[in-house]
Each structure stands twice: as structure tokens, then as C-alpha cells.
Design an enzyme around this catalytic site. Structure first.
Site, PDB file in Angstrom:
ATOM      1  N   THR A  13       0.809  -1.220   0.000  1.00  0.00           N
ATOM      2  CA  THR A  13       0.000   0.000   0.000  1.00  0.00           C
ATOM      3  C   THR A  13       0.847   1.277   0.000  1.00  0.00           C
ATOM      4  O   THR A  13       0.586   2.197  -0.778  1.00  0.00           O
ATOM      5  CB  THR A  13      -0.857   0.019   1.292  1.00  0.00           C
ATOM      6  OG1 THR A  13      -1.382  -1.286   1.463  1.00  0.00           O
ATOM      7  CG2 THR A  13      -1.934   1.026   1.262  1.00  0.00           C
ATOM      8  N   VAL A  14       1.847   1.335   0.872  1.00  0.00           N
ATOM      9  CA  VAL A  14       2.615   2.586   0.999  1.00  0.00           C
ATOM     10  C   VAL A  14       3.484   2.795  -0.242  1.00  0.00           C
ATOM     11  O   VAL A  14       3.572   3.908  -0.779  1.00  0.00           O
ATOM     12  CB  VAL A  14       3.478   2.573   2.285  1.00  0.00           C
ATOM     13  CG1 VAL A  14       4.304   3.845   2.385  1.00  0.00           C
ATOM     14  CG2 VAL A  14       2.590   2.417   3.510  1.00  0.00           C
ATOM     15  N   LYS A  45       7.314  -9.954  -3.965  1.00  0.00           N
ATOM     16  CA  LYS A  45       7.221 -11.400  -3.691  1.00  0.00           C
ATOM     17  C   LYS A  45       6.966 -12.151  -4.977  1.00  0.00           C
ATOM     18  O   LYS A  45       7.457 -13.258  -5.183  1.00  0.00           O
ATOM     19  CB  LYS A  45       6.086 -11.658  -2.689  1.00  0.00           C
ATOM     20  CG  LYS A  45       6.480 -11.319  -1.280  1.00  0.00           C
ATOM     21  CD  LYS A  45       5.545 -12.022  -0.289  1.00  0.00           C
ATOM     22  CE  LYS A  45       5.762 -11.469   1.112  1.00  0.00           C
ATOM     23  NZ  LYS A  45       4.612 -10.758   1.642  1.00  0.00           N
ATOM     24  N   ILE A 136       1.449  12.563   9.121  1.00  0.00           N
ATOM     25  CA  ILE A 136       1.710  13.729   9.996  1.00  0.00           C
ATOM     26  C   ILE A 136       3.218  13.946  10.112  1.00  0.00           C
ATOM     27  O   ILE A 136       3.938  13.037  10.517  1.00  0.00           O
ATOM     28  CB  ILE A 136       1.106  13.519  11.405  1.00  0.00           C
ATOM     29  CG1 ILE A 136      -0.405  13.313  11.316  1.00  0.00           C
ATOM     30  CG2 ILE A 136       1.443  14.695  12.307  1.00  0.00           C
ATOM     31  CD1 ILE A 136      -1.072  13.061  12.664  1.00  0.00           C
ATOM     32  N   ASP A 201       1.732  -1.344  18.739  1.00  0.00           N
ATOM     33  CA  ASP A 201       2.019  -0.415  17.642  1.00  0.00           C
ATOM     34  C   ASP A 201       2.295   0.994  18.205  1.00  0.00           C
ATOM     35  O   ASP A 201       3.266   1.644  17.827  1.00  0.00           O
ATOM     36  CB  ASP A 201       0.800  -0.408  16.696  1.00  0.00           C
ATOM     37  CG  ASP A 201       0.925   0.614  15.584  1.00  0.00           C
ATOM     38  OD1 ASP A 201       1.517   0.281  14.556  1.00  0.00           O
ATOM     39  OD2 ASP A 201       0.422   1.740  15.745  1.00  0.00           O
ATOM     40  N   LYS A 205       5.836   3.517  18.312  1.00  0.00           N
ATOM     41  CA  LYS A 205       5.826   4.908  17.847  1.00  0.00           C
ATOM     42  C   LYS A 205       6.225   5.865  18.972  1.00  0.00           C
ATOM     43  O   LYS A 205       6.966   6.821  18.749  1.00  0.00           O
ATOM     44  CB  LYS A 205       4.438   5.253  17.296  1.00  0.00           C
ATOM     45  CG  LYS A 205       4.097   4.469  16.020  1.00  0.00           C
ATOM     46  CD  LYS A 205       2.618   4.584  15.671  1.00  0.00           C
ATOM     47  CE  LYS A 205       2.265   3.886  14.371  1.00  0.00           C
ATOM     48  NZ  LYS A 205       0.809   3.783  14.159  1.00  0.00           N
TER      49      LYS A 205
HETATM   50  N1  HSE Z   1      -1.734   0.055  12.327  1.00  0.00           N
HETATM   51  C1  HSE Z   1      -1.447   1.447  12.398  1.00  0.00           C
HETATM   52  C2  HSE Z   1      -2.648   2.195  12.921  1.00  0.00           C
HETATM   53  C3  HSE Z   1      -1.079   2.073  11.086  1.00  0.00           C
HETATM   54  O1  HSE Z   1      -3.719   1.624  13.117  1.00  0.00           O
HETATM   55  O2  HSE Z   1      -2.507   3.386  13.167  1.00  0.00           O
HETATM   56  C4  HSE Z   1       0.339   1.870  10.725  1.00  0.00           C
HETATM   57  O3  HSE Z   1       1.222   2.349  11.678  1.00  0.00           O
END
Ligand code: HSE
Length: 425
Positions: A13-14, A45, A136, A201, A205
């Protein structure tokens, strides 16, 4: 026109967002750089797969080292995610004197120190704006535009999946499981949503953000975490009634020689701008000692927003590849503390009899906990009633000590929830 040649690891995606932006904004990019950005090699892949990007078939390879060792590639863009094998690939690319741009939060949070050192040794750049909060621009903003400040506090909504789930529960009355399913149907949540809903996650961050903010390496294990799996609709309704919204916050607070970090669900006053951040959106609120309060808001994931952050780093490198990296020390300039001196929301289920409220309030009092609000509901024909408290500010250890005592009291049938209240003081 001179060319800047990219090698890309991964075409999900990115990466497709990145290729599409290079396509539709190419005249602007060429004007800035006076150079053309081209893609030399892409690791995939499967070569034959149909893709929604316009690249010649011969750029694709299934051999990562064809990209990493391609002598024409100047900037390696890692968009595969996960620690292995991305870690080995990035090390090899840096050792090959290629600049690296990555969106990989798990990798930077875990091995950022070694990789940044390797980039310095090889006189190349390692940039990772897209690893936190998608589109962001928070990392480069802290590194550059806010470099004149000591950052004293960061409070972020930096996981879009959990923010989507909590918004759906709060604004549309969905149950937790329904909201998770809906997030999965819309592609926000993975088939296994645990990394988002358990808070991992957001921990990655926050480790990245606080390392930059405080100039001290913050390890993932320094950050206590609590996800959103225990948040009930009942708590969300009490929050609303008391003038709050429940959000999953990633917070870092610096005071004197201590820093406190945590990822946790929290009551956020409805009047605070973070309360208005809904669904998959992210926001980072921070306080600098010169700039004061600041909040950045935007899309924390997705093809074009995250591609925008990746391409911003590529353009920065192409414009000006100097090799200065702000020092992040391993010395304990700050002690990692865990006082959690905050207000707390506590919900009990109790037997509705004389003296129950008084007894609980007495135990709170003995533990130096002062109460800010109390709500009790009557349940028709049922001797069990919910009893909700919001305390004044107190250290978490006092709350835990009081709850130990309250647990033993037979008229308390359940300690249903304890949620921190963020009052932004
Ligand atoms: N899984 C992350 C989120 C997105 O829900 O914000 C990617 O860092």
C-alpha cells in the site's frame, strides 16, 4: 536532467502511494530538485502480480540483494515492515553507502541506535518520518522546526485502528467486537488486530518520538502499556456523561530529572482538541518550552498519506544529504519513572446497601485519595448497583493500595474498570 535513482523493498500500500505521488506531482518535484526521481529496482514477492502502479516490468526482482547491491541505486526505500529481514537489508544498504528511507516503526524502535550509528559511519542519511503517525510530519518537525525547544510533554493518538474502534463505540453505540469487525472490513485493522488493540504499535511509535524529544534512547520495554480490549460500552457511556471521551493515548512527560511514558486508554476532556480526533485520524499534542502547546492532526495511515511522508524524506535527502544526527544518549540523563500522578476513573459493582459507599470512600480517604465525582445508578429490582468515582490527582500506587483493601470487602462484587483521566495540567 540528472536522475536520482531509488531502490524499493516491498510494493504494498505505501509503496504504491509513493509511486503514484511521484507520478502526479512529478513536475513540482523536478522543480524543487532540478533532478528526476526514477525507480531502478523493486523487491516484490511475485513478479507477475497485477499492480496499480505504472512501472516497467524489468524493475521488479524477487532478490533483495539485486536492489541493495545495485550500484546505481542512491536511496533505498524500505517498505516491507517487520524486523526481519528488513534489519539485515537496511544494514547492508547503509554499508553499501546508500541513503535509507523507511516507514518501519518496529525496526526503528528496536534497532534505531545501531542503524543511525551505521548511517553516520557510512556518511549517509537514515530517515523515518513515515514510521510514526503516517502523513503527519512529526519526526522532522521535532528534529528541525522545534529544535530550539526542550519538549516537556507529548500526548498522541498515534494508532488509527484503536481510535476508529473507540469512535465507533462512542458515537454509534457499537460493541467492541462489532467495531473491530468494521475496522477489519474497512482495511484499518489486520486479520489479527492484536498489535493495534494491545497497544504494541503505539509503544513502538512512542519510543521513537520520545527518543527524539528527550535525546535519550527510550526502549520499548521502558513503556508500560495497556490496550483497549477491556474498554466496555458502559465505561464509554459514563465517560460521556461525565464530560469525557475515552482515547488510547501515548504519553511522555518530562519533569525535573524524570520522564514518564505510557500507552493507555484515558478519559480525555470533551473540550480538549484531542477529544475531537475521530476514527482513523491521528494527532500529536506537545508542549515545548518556547513554542508552548502545539497539535498536529492528520491521517495516520494509508497509501497516499504515508507515501507523502516517505517521499518527503526522499526529497530532503536528494536536496541536501548532510549527515548530522541529533545525539541520543544511552546515559540516564532522565530516570524513567512510573508514578502516574493523575486523576482516575474507577467503576465498581456493589451491593446496594446502607454504608457501602461510605466504607469505600473511607478506604479511599485512608489512602490519601480525594474524590472529585461520584455517580451511583439505581438498578430496578437488582441489589447490585454500579458505583463510579473520579478521583483527584494521586499516585497510582495509592489507588492500587486502596483497591487491594476494597477487593476484600464482600459488598463490592466487582472492580470493573480503572481508567486514567488525562486533564492536561
Ligand atoms: N496500524 C497502524 C494504525 C497504522 O492503526 O494506526 C500503521 O502504523
Amino acid at each position: 536532467m540528472e536522475k536520482i535513482k531509488l531502490g524499493i523493498l516491498g510494493m504494498g500500500t505505501v509503496a504504491s502511494g509513493l509511486i503514484n505521488i511521484i507520478g502526479f506531482n512529478n513536475s513540482k518535484i523536478e522543480k524543487i530538485l532540478n533532478k528526476e526521481l526514477t525507480v531502478n529496482k523493486v523487491l516484490v514477492k511475485s513478479i507477475g502480480k497485477k499492480r496499480d502502479v505504472n512501472l516497467p516490468q524489468e524493475v521488479y526482482t524477487t532478490d533483495a540483494y539485486e536492489v541493495i547491491n545495485d550500484k546505481d541505486v542512491q536511496i533505498l526505500v524500505e517498505l516491507m515492515g517487520g524486523i526481519n529481514p528488513a534489519y539485515e537489508y537496511i544494514k547492508a544498504a547503509l554499508n553499501n553507502k546508500k541513503h535509507v528511507v523507511t516507514a518501519n516503526k518496529a525496526l526503528i524502535a528496536t534497532h534505531g541506535e545501531e542503524l543511525e550509528q551505521l548511517a553516520v559511519e557510512n556518511k549517509v542519511k537514515l530517515m523515518y518520518e513515515a514510521s510514526v503517525a503516517g502523513g503527519i510530519p512529526i519526526i522532522n518537525t521535532m528534529n528541525d522546526s522545534l529544535a530550539a525547544n526542550e519538549i516537556n510533554e507529548i500526548i498522541g493518538i498515534i494508532n488509527g485502528t484503536t481510535n476508529y474502534i473507540l469512535t465507533q463505540m462512542s458515537d454509534y453505540g457499537l460493541e467492541y467486537d462489532q467495531a473491530v469487525k468494521e475496522a477489519q472490513n474497512l482495511g484499518f485493522a489486520e486479520a489479527d488486530p492484536s498489535s493495534d488493540v494491545e497497544g504494541d504499535d503505539a509503544v513502538f511509535k512512542l519510543a521513537i518520538l520520545s527518543t527524539i524529544a528527550f535525546g535519550q534512547r527510550i526502549k520499548v520495554n521502558d513503556i508500560p502499556k495497556e490496550g483497549i480490549t477491556k474498554i466496555s460500552k458502559e465505561d464509554i457511556n459514563y465517560a460521556k456523561e461525565l464530560g469525557y471521551n475515552i482515547k488510547l493515548l501515548a504519553s511522555a512527560l518530562r519533569k525535573d530529572n524524570e520522564i514518564e511514558l505510557r500507552v493507555h486508554p484515558a478519559f480525555v476532556p470533551a473540550s480538549h482538541p484531542l477529544s475531537t480526533v475521530k476514527n482513523e485520524y491521528n494527532a500529536v499534542f506537545l508542549r515545548g518550552n518556547a513554542v508552548g502547546e502545539l497539535m498536529l492532526y492528520g491521517k495516520g495511515a494509508g497509501s497516499l498519506p504515508t507515501g507523502s511522508a516517505v517521499l518527503g524524506d526522499i526529497i530532503t535527502i536528494a536536496k541536501n544529504a548532510n549527515n548530522l544526527v541529533a545525539e541520543k544518549s544511552n546515559e540516564n540523563k532522565y530516570i524513567i519513572a512510573n508514578r502516574a500522578f493523575k486523576q482516575y476513573y474507577i467503576r465498581f459493582e456493589v451491593v446496594d446497601e446502607p454504608g457501602v459507599l461510605a466504607n469505600i470512600a473511607n478506604i479511599f480517604g485512608k489512602n490519601n485519595i480525594s474524590l472529585a465525582s461520584v455517580v451511583q445508578r439505581q438498578k430496578n429490582g437488582n441489589k447490585i448497583a454500579p458505583l463510579v468515582f473520579i478521583t483527584h490527582e494521586v499516585e497510582r500506587k495509592n489507588i492500587d493500595a486502596a483497591l487491594e483493601e476494597i477487593k476484600k470487602y464482600e459488598n463490592v462484587t466487582q472492580i470493573a474498570s480503572i481508567i486514567l483521566v488525562e486533564n492536561f495540567k
